[in-house]
Scaffold this motif. Structure first.
Motif, PDB file in Angstrom:
ATOM      1  N   ARG A 610      37.695  47.701  34.863  1.00 44.72           N
ATOM      2  CA  ARG A 610      36.986  46.649  35.603  1.00 44.72           C
ATOM      3  C   ARG A 610      37.962  45.720  36.320  1.00 44.72           C
ATOM      4  NH1 ARG A 610      32.514  45.824  30.781  1.00 44.72           N
ATOM      5  NH2 ARG A 610      31.122  47.513  31.475  1.00 44.72           N
ATOM      6  N   LEU A 611      39.099  45.451  35.684  1.00 45.37           N
ATOM      7  CA  LEU A 611      40.113  44.614  36.340  1.00 45.37           C
ATOM      8  C   LEU A 611      40.704  45.338  37.542  1.00 45.37           C
ATOM      9  CD1 LEU A 611      41.848  43.206  33.139  1.00 45.37           C
ATOM     10  CD2 LEU A 611      40.484  41.892  34.769  1.00 45.37           C
ATOM     11  N   ASP A 612      40.956  46.643  37.408  1.00 42.70           N
ATOM     12  CA  ASP A 612      41.458  47.420  38.548  1.00 42.70           C
ATOM     13  C   ASP A 612      40.438  47.436  39.682  1.00 42.70           C
ATOM     14  OD1 ASP A 612      43.899  48.018  37.431  1.00 42.70           O
ATOM     15  OD2 ASP A 612      43.193  49.869  36.480  1.00 42.70           O
ATOM     16  N   SER A 613      39.154  47.541  39.314  1.00 40.40           N
ATOM     17  CA  SER A 613      38.099  47.527  40.334  1.00 40.40           C
ATOM     18  C   SER A 613      38.078  46.199  41.076  1.00 40.40           C
ATOM     19  CB  SER A 613      36.751  47.799  39.667  1.00 40.40           C
ATOM     20  OG  SER A 613      35.710  47.752  40.619  1.00 40.40           O
ATOM     21  N   LEU A 614      38.237  45.107  40.360  1.00 40.91           N
ATOM     22  CA  LEU A 614      38.267  43.774  40.993  1.00 40.91           C
ATOM     23  C   LEU A 614      39.450  43.666  41.955  1.00 40.91           C
ATOM     24  CD1 LEU A 614      37.726  40.399  39.150  1.00 40.91           C
ATOM     25  CD2 LEU A 614      39.522  40.648  40.826  1.00 40.91           C
ATOM     26  N   LEU A 615      40.630  44.090  41.500  1.00 37.93           N
ATOM     27  CA  LEU A 615      41.838  43.970  42.330  1.00 37.93           C
ATOM     28  C   LEU A 615      41.762  44.857  43.559  1.00 37.93           C
ATOM     29  CD1 LEU A 615      44.433  43.941  39.413  1.00 37.93           C
ATOM     30  CD2 LEU A 615      43.881  42.023  40.913  1.00 37.93           C
ATOM     31  N   THR A 616      41.084  46.003  43.451  1.00 39.55           N
ATOM     32  CA  THR A 616      40.994  46.929  44.585  1.00 39.55           C
ATOM     33  C   THR A 616      39.933  46.504  45.584  1.00 39.55           C
ATOM     34  OG1 THR A 616      41.697  48.738  43.148  1.00 39.55           O
ATOM     35  CG2 THR A 616      40.642  49.344  45.226  1.00 39.55           C
ATOM     36  N   ARG A 617      38.769  46.114  45.083  1.00 35.50           N
ATOM     37  CA  ARG A 617      37.626  45.836  45.965  1.00 35.50           C
ATOM     38  C   ARG A 617      37.646  44.431  46.559  1.00 35.50           C
ATOM     39  NH1 ARG A 617      32.829  47.278  42.026  1.00 35.50           N
ATOM     40  NH2 ARG A 617      31.613  46.325  43.727  1.00 35.50           N
ATOM     41  N   TYR A 618      38.359  43.501  45.914  1.00 36.07           N
ATOM     42  CA  TYR A 618      38.328  42.110  46.384  1.00 36.07           C
ATOM     43  C   TYR A 618      39.760  41.590  46.557  1.00 36.07           C
ATOM     44  CZ  TYR A 618      33.574  42.701  44.683  1.00 36.07           C
ATOM     45  OH  TYR A 618      32.303  43.175  44.468  1.00 36.07           O
ATOM     46  N   PRO A 619      40.429  42.006  47.607  1.00 38.53           N
ATOM     47  CA  PRO A 619      41.841  41.614  47.797  1.00 38.53           C
ATOM     48  C   PRO A 619      42.032  40.122  48.026  1.00 38.53           C
ATOM     49  CG  PRO A 619      41.007  42.747  49.734  1.00 38.53           C
ATOM     50  CD  PRO A 619      39.951  42.893  48.681  1.00 38.53           C
ATOM     51  N   ARG A 620      40.981  39.387  48.416  1.00 34.39           N
ATOM     52  CA  ARG A 620      41.108  37.957  48.681  1.00 34.39           C
ATOM     53  C   ARG A 620      40.436  37.100  47.594  1.00 34.39           C
ATOM     54  NH1 ARG A 620      39.968  37.448  55.223  1.00 34.39           N
ATOM     55  NH2 ARG A 620      41.635  38.889  55.886  1.00 34.39           N
ATOM     56  N   SER A 621      40.082  37.701  46.505  1.00 33.91           N
ATOM     57  CA  SER A 621      39.397  36.958  45.443  1.00 33.91           C
ATOM     58  C   SER A 621      40.334  35.929  44.818  1.00 33.91           C
ATOM     59  CB  SER A 621      38.909  37.922  44.355  1.00 33.91           C
ATOM     60  OG  SER A 621      38.448  37.202  43.234  1.00 33.91           O
ATOM     61  N   PRO A 622      39.843  34.711  44.578  1.00 37.84           N
ATOM     62  CA  PRO A 622      40.675  33.704  43.896  1.00 37.84           C
ATOM     63  C   PRO A 622      40.921  34.054  42.424  1.00 37.84           C
ATOM     64  CG  PRO A 622      38.432  32.890  44.181  1.00 37.84           C
ATOM     65  CD  PRO A 622      38.518  34.178  44.948  1.00 37.84           C
ATOM     66  N   LEU A 623      40.228  35.091  41.931  1.00 35.15           N
ATOM     67  CA  LEU A 623      40.402  35.488  40.541  1.00 35.15           C
ATOM     68  C   LEU A 623      41.519  36.511  40.353  1.00 35.15           C
ATOM     69  CD1 LEU A 623      36.657  35.843  39.491  1.00 35.15           C
ATOM     70  CD2 LEU A 623      38.235  34.043  38.830  1.00 35.15           C
ATOM     71  N   ARG A 624      42.181  36.899  41.427  1.00 33.54           N
ATOM     72  CA  ARG A 624      43.227  37.915  41.305  1.00 33.54           C
ATOM     73  C   ARG A 624      44.353  37.487  40.350  1.00 33.54           C
ATOM     74  NH1 ARG A 624      43.646  42.189  44.692  1.00 33.54           N
ATOM     75  NH2 ARG A 624      45.924  42.093  44.614  1.00 33.54           N
ATOM     76  N   PRO A 625      44.841  36.231  40.394  1.00 33.20           N
ATOM     77  CA  PRO A 625      45.879  35.858  39.417  1.00 33.20           C
ATOM     78  C   PRO A 625      45.407  36.016  37.968  1.00 33.20           C
ATOM     79  CG  PRO A 625      45.747  34.231  41.172  1.00 33.20           C
ATOM     80  CD  PRO A 625      44.579  35.130  41.346  1.00 33.20           C
ATOM     81  N   LYS A 626      44.162  35.615  37.722  1.00 36.53           N
ATOM     82  CA  LYS A 626      43.641  35.766  36.370  1.00 36.53           C
ATOM     83  C   LYS A 626      43.503  37.239  35.995  1.00 36.53           C
ATOM     84  CE  LYS A 626      41.086  31.437  35.816  1.00 36.53           C
ATOM     85  NZ  LYS A 626      41.860  31.016  34.634  1.00 36.53           N
ATOM     86  N   ALA A 627      43.078  38.061  36.946  1.00 32.98           N
ATOM     87  CA  ALA A 627      42.935  39.491  36.666  1.00 32.98           C
ATOM     88  C   ALA A 627      44.281  40.121  36.336  1.00 32.98           C
ATOM     89  CB  ALA A 627      42.285  40.188  37.854  1.00 32.98           C
ATOM     90  N   LEU A 628      45.330  39.746  37.094  1.00 31.38           N
ATOM     91  CA  LEU A 628      46.663  40.280  36.803  1.00 31.38           C
ATOM     92  C   LEU A 628      47.147  39.820  35.424  1.00 31.38           C
ATOM     93  CD1 LEU A 628      48.336  39.809  40.307  1.00 31.38           C
ATOM     94  CD2 LEU A 628      47.870  41.996  39.180  1.00 31.38           C
TER      95      LEU A 628
END
Length: 767
Positions: A610-628
């Motif tokens: 699910r984290l990989d899906s978030l990072l792939t599908r939403y490159p501008r999401s403000p949640l990317r730092p949290k996902a990483l």
């Protein structure tokens, strides 16, 4: 037909014996002989050959079950004998069924046939065989409609239905027993008591009170009446009606009942007096119990409860003397363990001698290694170990920091030590301090000296830190010292708790952070400043617990201005019913929350997808730092891939260098860099977490530093339970912290603010 014949009425059957003997001289009667002589013969042989013996065995079974009845204040409220003790009487009830069955089979025309059926049904009931019991009670009701035990059989039929969870049918049957004009008063009383037990089971205490009050005037059996009065008194205790409870405890004492019930009523009466702070009357009641030789085996329990009266009166010398007497006279008992525990609390709360308190709690564990007291003592010992470790680590860190970098030749104290470190906080005089000083001023012996005897306990290994040999290690120690200050404040806030001490330590930590910022390089200052926000929130919460709402408002307002986008600010807005600053939940947010929930359920592979899906599908999401950060966390702690975790953390640092998530892993990356540095002599000491007890320099070659992050423990194949957010870093949040819909109110203050979520401050620590 006759009501079930008690054994005490056996002498009254002498006439029947004589008459039957005469009949036997005339003829020998067949099984189905219904003549006068035949009936006399069947009555005689049924009574003396089987029914009498069945009744004897029944009384033995009831006595065996009563032997394990508990009147403890934590025991379940029950008027009738608990079926949990059914095994105690099984051997006797088996004989009852056998002998009463012989009466019915051999003498169906006997006047005792219905009595025998009822006796069999009750024996089945006490063996928890409810269907056979129900059949026997129905046989009496159907086959003997004019029997004078019809009401009793119907009552037991209703009780059997209640045991089979047929509550509405049971209530209807028992209500019919009460309403019937043929019902004897004692059976009507038992029906009221049965309805009371059903109400207690449904937690309807008011209805239970009503039914017991209706049944008490009708009861003729002293034991049943006393038990019902005792249960009613306990109900009043739970309702906080202590005066009425005392009235019914006195009723129990006025009845001729068994010793255990009388003792429980006396003890409960005295405890109620203590609960209402009628301490002199309570002490007098306990002293009366100690003067009764029948209570000799209970003296330890009575003295223990009496000691707590003295504690409440600040007569600590008398309390301590009684606790020591219990320990000396009753070794290896629960009373001795509880006394050790109370002595530990006195050391903890009054003198704040945490080392001796821990020894006393450990002694309680050794004295009685079972029951609730062992669990309470273990938890208390862990609390003392925690605070002692925090204080010891602070002292060790402070000493190491003041030593400075040992490889440099110093002629004066180095400038980069915490020169501006404030003095230890001065704690305000509290009620505990007053109690101690008042006690000592009265001329009593010093109960707070090292005079208390404890059993041998395990010695803890002292916490030590290697001397710093470079600037990075020294700065790590300084950062860790701030963490330990914060840990002490959190301990006093959430563990003991002592709000005054928590407030002082929180303020002390905030001053220490401000005063030490000048010694940290610019790259570390943001991470150090980040420590202030959770401490401020905890400080506000401590003031709120003291009902100091002006201070709470002041700190909350400061946090809204200084950290408007933080999760703490969002909680403050919810507290004041202010509009939420959070955006509507989007698909990327839903993915992130689902991944965090998966971590909490230990479904790590699914969370990674699910984290990989978030990072792939939403490159501008403000949640990317949290996902990483979440991905790195899983790799580091759960799937044993530390190199992958390092790669993810470096990606986070590269792409989002100023984010709170990147700042939270700075210390880890610095530790990795130090571990992988091409040095063959000694790896520099790094800060330890609060769980560490030693810190030593270990020679590590470059080849040994490939996996610089600690490997996750091997899976056992069994999923371990996790509470929401319990094992997650503070910067990750969790599924439990879902957004709350915004309110339309914009008022900053509200008359009765709700209590915000209590938070234990968590700060990143270098590894």
């Amino acid at each position: 037909m006759h009501r079930l014949i008690p054994l005490v009425q056996l002498p009254c059957r002498a006439a029947l014996v004589a008459l039957s003997l005469g009949a036997l001289l005339v003829s020998s009667c067949a099984r189905d002989d219904a003549s006068l002589a035949g009936n006399l013969y069947h009555n005689f042989t049924a009574f003396f050959n089987a029914y009498y013996n069945a009744g004897v065995e029944y009384e033995k079974g009831i006595k065996a079950m009563k032997s394990s009845v508990s009147y403890d204040r934590n025991a379940r409220l029950q008027i009738f004998i608990s079926l949990e003790n059914a095994q105690q009487g099984k051997q006797f009830f088996d004989k009852v069924i056998e002998k009463a069955g012989a009466v019915v089979q051999a003498h169906p025309n006997s006047d005792l046939a219905d009595n025998a059926l009822l006796l069999m049904g009750r024996a089945y009931y006490y063996q928890r065989e409810f269907q056979p019991a129900e059949r026997k009670f129905k046989e009496v009701i159907s086959n003997y409609p004019t029997s004078d035990i019809l009401d009793e059989a119907t009552f037991w039929y209703g009780r059997t239905l209640s045991q089979q969870q047929q509550t509405s049918e049971a209530r209807e049957i028992l209500g019919g027993v009460i309403a019937s004009p043929r019902t004897a008063p004692n059976v009507r009383a038992d029906a009221h008591f049965s309805l009371a037990e059903l109400a207690i089971r449904d937690e309807e205490l008011d209805e239970a009170e009503k039914q017991i009050r209706l049944g008490l005037p009708l009861a003729t059996d002293n034991d049943r009446k006393a038990t019902a009065a005792f249960v009613l008194a306990r109900i009043y205790d739970q309702l906080g009606k202590y005066d009425q409870a005392a009235q019914f405890y006195q009723l129990v004492l006025s009845l001729d009942t068994d010793y255990e019930l009388r003792y429980a009523a006396q003890l409960s009466y005295a405890l109620d007096l203590r609960e209402q702070n009628n301490l002199d009357e309570a002490i007098e009641a306990f002293m009366r119990m100690l003067s009764d030789d029948k209570n000799l085996d209970k003296f330890a329990e009575i003295r223990y409860e009496l000691s707590q009266c003295y504690e409440k009166q600040d007569r600590l010398g008398k309390a301590i003397d009684l606790y020591l007497e219990i320990i000396r006279k009753n070794p290896r008992t629960e009373g001795a363990a509880k006394s050790y525990y109370r002595l530990g609390l006195i050391k903890q709360d009054i003198s704040r001698d945490y080392e001796t308190a821990r020894a006393l709690f450990d002694s309680a564990k050794i004295e009685f290694a079972q029951g609730e007291i062992n669990k309470a003592a273990s938890e208390a010992s862990e609390r003392m170990t925690k605070i002692l470790s925090l204080y010891e680590a602070v002292a060790a860190l402070d000493s190491t920091i003041r030593l400075g970098i040992v490889s440099q030749k110093k002629t004066e104290k180095p400038r980069d030590t915490l020169d501006a470190q404030p003095d230890a906080p001065t704690v305000q005089r509290t009620r505990r301090d007053y109690r101690r000083s008042a006690f000592l001023a009265s001329g009593a012996r010093d109960a707070f000296g090292d005079t208390l005897t404890t059993r041998q306990t395990e010695k803890r290994q002292r916490i030590v830190f290697d001397a710093a040999r470079d600037t990075a290690t020294l700065l790590g120690y300084k950062r860790e010292l701030l963490n330990r200050y914060s840990g002490i404040g959190n301990f006093y806030q959430t563990t003991l708790p002592i709000p005054d001490s928590a407030i002082h330590w929180h303020r002390f930590t905030l001053r220490a952070i401000d005063d030490s910022l000048n010694v940290f390089p610019d790259s570390m200052k943001p991470a150090v400043r980040a420590l202030q926000e959770p401490i401020l929130y905890a400080l506000a919460d401590a003031h709120r617990l003291k009902n100091d709402l002006s201070e709470t408002d002041s700190i909350y307002k400061l946090m809204l201005e200084r950290y408007p986008k933080s999760r703490y600010a969002e909680r403050i807005r919810i507290y004041y019913n202010m509009p939420s600053d959070a955006v509507e939940q989007t698909k990327d947010y839903a993915l992130y929350q689902s991944a965090i929930a998966g971590i909490e359920r230990r479904e790590f592979r699914l969370s990674l997808k699910r984290l990989d899906s978030l990072l792939t599908r939403y490159p501008r999401s403000p949640l990317r730092p949290k996902a990483l950060l979440a991905k790195g966390y899983i790799y580091e702690t759960s799937v044993a891939l530390p190199d992958s975790a390092i790669a993810i953390y470096k990606q986070l640092e590269l792409q989002y260098p100023s984010s709170p998530e990147a700042l939270s892993i700075q210390a880890k990356l610095q530790a990795v860099a130090l571990a992988r540095a091409p040095k063959l002599d000694t790896v520099k000491s790094k800060s330890v977490s609060p769980k560490d007890t030693t810190q030593k320099s270990v020679p590590v070659k470059e080849a040994q530093t490939r996996n610089a992050l600690p490997a996750a423990p091997k899976s056992t194949g069994v999923k371990q339970p996790m509470t929401p957010n319990a094992a997650l870093p503070d910067s990750l949040g969790g599924a439990a912290s879902s957004r709350t819909p915004p309110s339309t109110s914009r008022n900053f203050r509200k008359p009765t603010p709700a209590r915000p979520e209590s938070t234990t401050t968590t700060t990143p620590r270098p590894k």
